[in-house]
Design a protein around this motif. Structure first.
Motif, PDB file in Angstrom:
ATOM      1  N   SER A 127       0.812  -1.205   0.000  1.00 30.81           N
ATOM      2  CA  SER A 127       0.000   0.000   0.000  1.00 30.81           C
ATOM      3  C   SER A 127       0.848   1.259   0.000  1.00 30.81           C
ATOM      4  CB  SER A 127      -0.909  -0.002   1.244  1.00 30.81           C
ATOM      5  OG  SER A 127      -1.620   1.210   1.363  1.00 30.81           O
ATOM      6  N   GLY A 128       0.371   2.257  -0.728  1.00 33.71           N
ATOM      7  CA  GLY A 128       0.944   3.584  -0.633  1.00 33.71           C
ATOM      8  C   GLY A 128       0.428   4.323   0.581  1.00 33.71           C
ATOM      9  N   GLY A 129      -0.405   3.636   1.369  1.00 39.00           N
ATOM     10  CA  GLY A 129      -0.926   4.186   2.606  1.00 39.00           C
ATOM     11  C   GLY A 129       0.013   3.946   3.775  1.00 39.00           C
ATOM     12  N   PHE A 130      -0.556   3.770   4.950  1.00 38.82           N
ATOM     13  CA  PHE A 130       0.240   3.878   6.166  1.00 38.82           C
ATOM     14  C   PHE A 130       0.101   2.655   7.064  1.00 38.82           C
ATOM     15  CE2 PHE A 130      -1.489   8.081   4.930  1.00 38.82           C
ATOM     16  CZ  PHE A 130      -0.320   8.552   4.320  1.00 38.82           C
ATOM     17  N   THR A 131       1.197   2.371   7.768  1.00 40.05           N
ATOM     18  CA  THR A 131       1.249   1.183   8.623  1.00 40.05           C
ATOM     19  C   THR A 131       0.183   1.202   9.710  1.00 40.05           C
ATOM     20  OG1 THR A 131       2.963   2.279   9.958  1.00 40.05           O
ATOM     21  CG2 THR A 131       3.705   0.750   8.242  1.00 40.05           C
ATOM     22  N   PHE A 132      -0.219   2.379  10.148  1.00 40.38           N
ATOM     23  CA  PHE A 132      -1.276   2.453  11.163  1.00 40.38           C
ATOM     24  C   PHE A 132      -2.492   1.648  10.720  1.00 40.38           C
ATOM     25  CE2 PHE A 132      -5.008   4.190  13.229  1.00 40.38           C
ATOM     26  CZ  PHE A 132      -4.592   4.386  14.538  1.00 40.38           C
ATOM     27  N   PHE A 133      -2.802   1.702   9.443  1.00 38.96           N
ATOM     28  CA  PHE A 133      -3.972   1.001   8.916  1.00 38.96           C
ATOM     29  C   PHE A 133      -3.619  -0.382   8.369  1.00 38.96           C
ATOM     30  CE2 PHE A 133      -4.788   5.557   8.643  1.00 38.96           C
ATOM     31  CZ  PHE A 133      -5.974   5.651   9.361  1.00 38.96           C
ATOM     32  N   SER A 145       1.988 -10.843   4.883  1.00 35.25           N
ATOM     33  CA  SER A 145       3.017  -9.799   4.923  1.00 35.25           C
ATOM     34  C   SER A 145       2.488  -8.509   4.312  1.00 35.25           C
ATOM     35  CB  SER A 145       4.294 -10.249   4.199  1.00 35.25           C
ATOM     36  OG  SER A 145       3.999 -10.681   2.889  1.00 35.25           O
ATOM     37  N   THR A 146       3.135  -7.399   4.701  1.00 35.50           N
ATOM     38  CA  THR A 146       2.691  -6.082   4.220  1.00 35.50           C
ATOM     39  C   THR A 146       3.896  -5.208   3.894  1.00 35.50           C
ATOM     40  OG1 THR A 146       2.682  -5.037   6.406  1.00 35.50           O
ATOM     41  CG2 THR A 146       0.657  -6.155   5.730  1.00 35.50           C
ATOM     42  N   ARG A 147       3.639  -4.182   3.120  1.00 33.86           N
ATOM     43  CA  ARG A 147       4.605  -3.105   2.914  1.00 33.86           C
ATOM     44  C   ARG A 147       3.812  -1.810   2.731  1.00 33.86           C
ATOM     45  NH1 ARG A 147      10.265  -3.875   0.430  1.00 33.86           N
ATOM     46  NH2 ARG A 147      10.269  -4.785   2.530  1.00 33.86           N
ATOM     47  N   SER A 148       4.165  -0.793   3.521  1.00 29.70           N
ATOM     48  CA  SER A 148       3.488   0.494   3.435  1.00 29.70           C
ATOM     49  C   SER A 148       4.359   1.548   4.100  1.00 29.70           C
ATOM     50  CB  SER A 148       2.100   0.417   4.090  1.00 29.70           C
ATOM     51  OG  SER A 148       2.193   0.012   5.441  1.00 29.70           O
ATOM     52  N   ASN A 149       3.823   2.720   4.301  1.00 30.19           N
ATOM     53  CA  ASN A 149       4.598   3.863   4.766  1.00 30.19           C
ATOM     54  C   ASN A 149       4.333   4.176   6.237  1.00 30.19           C
ATOM     55  OD1 ASN A 149       5.569   4.478   2.017  1.00 30.19           O
ATOM     56  ND2 ASN A 149       3.416   4.949   1.645  1.00 30.19           N
ATOM     57  N   VAL A 150       5.334   4.740   6.896  1.00 29.95           N
ATOM     58  CA  VAL A 150       5.232   5.088   8.315  1.00 29.95           C
ATOM     59  C   VAL A 150       5.100   6.600   8.461  1.00 29.95           C
ATOM     60  CG1 VAL A 150       6.336   5.001  10.577  1.00 29.95           C
ATOM     61  CG2 VAL A 150       6.608   3.079   8.988  1.00 29.95           C
ATOM     62  N   LEU A 151       4.028   7.031   9.092  1.00 29.13           N
ATOM     63  CA  LEU A 151       3.854   8.449   9.402  1.00 29.13           C
ATOM     64  C   LEU A 151       4.649   8.795  10.659  1.00 29.13           C
ATOM     65  CD1 LEU A 151       0.011   8.799   8.828  1.00 29.13           C
ATOM     66  CD2 LEU A 151       1.808   9.815   7.419  1.00 29.13           C
ATOM     67  N   GLU A 152       5.432   9.856  10.574  1.00 31.13           N
ATOM     68  CA  GLU A 152       6.179  10.286  11.755  1.00 31.13           C
ATOM     69  C   GLU A 152       5.232  11.004  12.718  1.00 31.13           C
ATOM     70  OE1 GLU A 152      10.442  12.234  11.983  1.00 31.13           O
ATOM     71  OE2 GLU A 152       8.927  13.804  11.716  1.00 31.13           O
ATOM     72  N   GLU A 153       5.371  10.669  13.987  1.00 28.94           N
ATOM     73  CA  GLU A 153       4.575  11.358  15.000  1.00 28.94           C
ATOM     74  C   GLU A 153       5.411  11.625  16.239  1.00 28.94           C
ATOM     75  OE1 GLU A 153       3.402   9.930  18.027  1.00 28.94           O
ATOM     76  OE2 GLU A 153       3.639   7.779  17.698  1.00 28.94           O
ATOM     77  N   GLN A 154       5.084  12.699  16.899  1.00 26.17           N
ATOM     78  CA  GLN A 154       5.745  13.074  18.149  1.00 26.17           C
ATOM     79  C   GLN A 154       4.678  13.393  19.185  1.00 26.17           C
ATOM     80  OE1 GLN A 154       8.345  16.372  17.212  1.00 26.17           O
ATOM     81  NE2 GLN A 154       9.811  15.091  16.103  1.00 26.17           N
ATOM     82  N   ASP A 155       4.760  12.671  20.293  1.00 25.58           N
ATOM     83  CA  ASP A 155       3.787  12.869  21.376  1.00 25.58           C
ATOM     84  C   ASP A 155       2.349  12.734  20.878  1.00 25.58           C
ATOM     85  OD1 ASP A 155       5.898  13.416  23.187  1.00 25.58           O
ATOM     86  OD2 ASP A 155       5.954  15.494  22.487  1.00 25.58           O
ATOM     87  N   GLY A 156       2.149  11.748  19.991  1.00 27.50           N
ATOM     88  CA  GLY A 156       0.795  11.474  19.520  1.00 27.50           C
ATOM     89  C   GLY A 156       0.265  12.429  18.473  1.00 27.50           C
ATOM     90  N   VAL A 157       1.145  13.232  17.870  1.00 26.98           N
ATOM     91  CA  VAL A 157       0.733  14.212  16.853  1.00 26.98           C
ATOM     92  C   VAL A 157       1.580  14.032  15.598  1.00 26.98           C
ATOM     93  CG1 VAL A 157       0.469  16.661  16.322  1.00 26.98           C
ATOM     94  CG2 VAL A 157       0.055  15.850  18.648  1.00 26.98           C
ATOM     95  N   LEU A 158       0.950  14.037  14.428  1.00 26.06           N
ATOM     96  CA  LEU A 158       1.676  13.874  13.169  1.00 26.06           C
ATOM     97  C   LEU A 158       2.519  15.110  12.875  1.00 26.06           C
ATOM     98  CD1 LEU A 158      -0.986  12.183  10.839  1.00 26.06           C
ATOM     99  CD2 LEU A 158       0.673  11.122  12.388  1.00 26.06           C
ATOM    100  N   THR A 159       3.730  14.858  12.375  1.00 29.98           N
ATOM    101  CA  THR A 159       4.660  15.952  12.074  1.00 29.98           C
ATOM    102  C   THR A 159       4.531  16.449  10.641  1.00 29.98           C
ATOM    103  OG1 THR A 159       6.431  14.477  11.310  1.00 29.98           O
ATOM    104  CG2 THR A 159       6.328  14.969  13.688  1.00 29.98           C
ATOM    105  N   GLY A 160       3.809  15.693   9.784  1.00 32.14           N
ATOM    106  CA  GLY A 160       3.733  16.050   8.369  1.00 32.14           C
ATOM    107  C   GLY A 160       4.843  15.423   7.545  1.00 32.14           C
ATOM    108  N   ARG A 161       5.560  14.467   8.161  1.00 32.52           N
ATOM    109  CA  ARG A 161       6.636  13.768   7.452  1.00 32.52           C
ATOM    110  C   ARG A 161       6.436  12.255   7.577  1.00 32.52           C
ATOM    111  NH1 ARG A 161       9.329  17.823  10.351  1.00 32.52           N
ATOM    112  NH2 ARG A 161       9.844  16.317  11.986  1.00 32.52           N
ATOM    113  N   MET A 162       7.182  11.523   6.737  1.00 30.99           N
ATOM    114  CA  MET A 162       7.213  10.066   6.824  1.00 30.99           C
ATOM    115  C   MET A 162       8.590   9.596   7.267  1.00 30.99           C
ATOM    116  SD  MET A 162       4.931   9.041   3.484  1.00 30.99           S
ATOM    117  CE  MET A 162       5.526  10.447   2.535  1.00 30.99           C
TER     118      MET A 162
END
Length: 246
Positions: A127-133, A145-162
């Motif tokens: 998926s071009g989506g995210f590991t959370f899902f 098995s899976t392959r997808s993207n990881v959203l970066e988060e800090q203190d439970g908030v997304l940073t806008g980066r992967m």
């Protein structure tokens, strides 16, 4: 007329189901792997669009998603970075709310996955989506098995980066293709023994190397290139084409 001919004629006349480049039916047991896209294929939503809704930016993100899926934006990685940047400030709690309240399996998804597993096929979610899902869908459907993207988060908030991963930065169409081929190699099978199923332009690379390519309620360019196009009904309509018989 033989039974096979009768079946092929029936499939050819089935509403919303198009086969091209081969004579159905095929046998499911002749395949060893099935690879699925997630957003708008296994599930009913584009997760990035729904996450953006929590930030009040759904329309802006959805327009980029739609253009990317139609193939109008050729640099998928850049399009995803643009969309993820707009997610800055969304909380992980918002993502959980999307999963709990908006995400559903598409009709026939669980049935098709279960039938493939019962026939001995390995299952792959790319998926071009995210590991959370993808992690949650993997566990829900017992996908191998899976392959997808990881959203970066800090203190439970997304940073806008992967977050870069060991295999690379972003799971785009090329990475989906590589993952399908690598999984085939790991299993000791030929790519002709794989089925690839998707709906958008970034699914075409993996669909192009698989033995059977399946478009599910897909964009026109994907429907045109797929060997099977499911334009009405659920994912399990593939079982009309790829039969369960030994």
């Amino acid at each position: 007329m033989t039974t096979t001919s009768n079946t092929a004629d029936a499939i050819a006349q089935a509403p919303g189901l198009v086969c091209q480049g081969f004579v159905p039916p095929l046998k499911l047991r002749d395949f060893k792997l099935i690879a699925f896209d997630m957003d708008s294929t296994l599930i009913n939503i584009e997760c990035v669009d729904e996450i953006a809704d929590a930030a009040g930016r759904k329309a802006e993100v959805a327009s980029i998603t739609e253009a990317a899926m139609r193939g109008e934006i050729t640099d998928y990685k850049e399009s995803l970075r643009r969309r993820v940047a707009l997610l800055k400030g969304v909380t992980v709690a918002h993502m959980q709310q999307v999963y709990d309240e908006r995400l559903q399996l598409n009709p026939g998804a669980a049935e098709l996955v279960a039938a493939c597993q019962a026939a001995g096929l390995k299952t792959l979610l790319v998926s071009g989506g995210f590991t959370f899902f993808t992690d949650r869908i993997r566990d829900r459907l017992k996908i191998d098995s899976t392959r997808s993207n990881v959203l970066e988060e800090q203190d439970g908030v997304l940073t806008g980066r992967m977050v870069d991963q060991a295999w690379g930065d972003i799971c785009d169409g090329d990475e989906k293709r590589k993952m399908l081929l690598q999984t085939c190699a790991d299993l000791g099978i030929d790519p002709s023994q794989a089925i690839a199923m998707g709906d958008g332009a970034n699914d075409l690379p993996m669909m192009g190397v698989a033995g059977l390519s399946v478009a599910y309620h897909a964009k026109p360019a994907v429907r045109e290139k797929a060997m099977v196009a499911i334009n009405a009904g659920g994912l399990d309509r593939l079982l009309e084409v790829v039969r369960l018989e030994p």
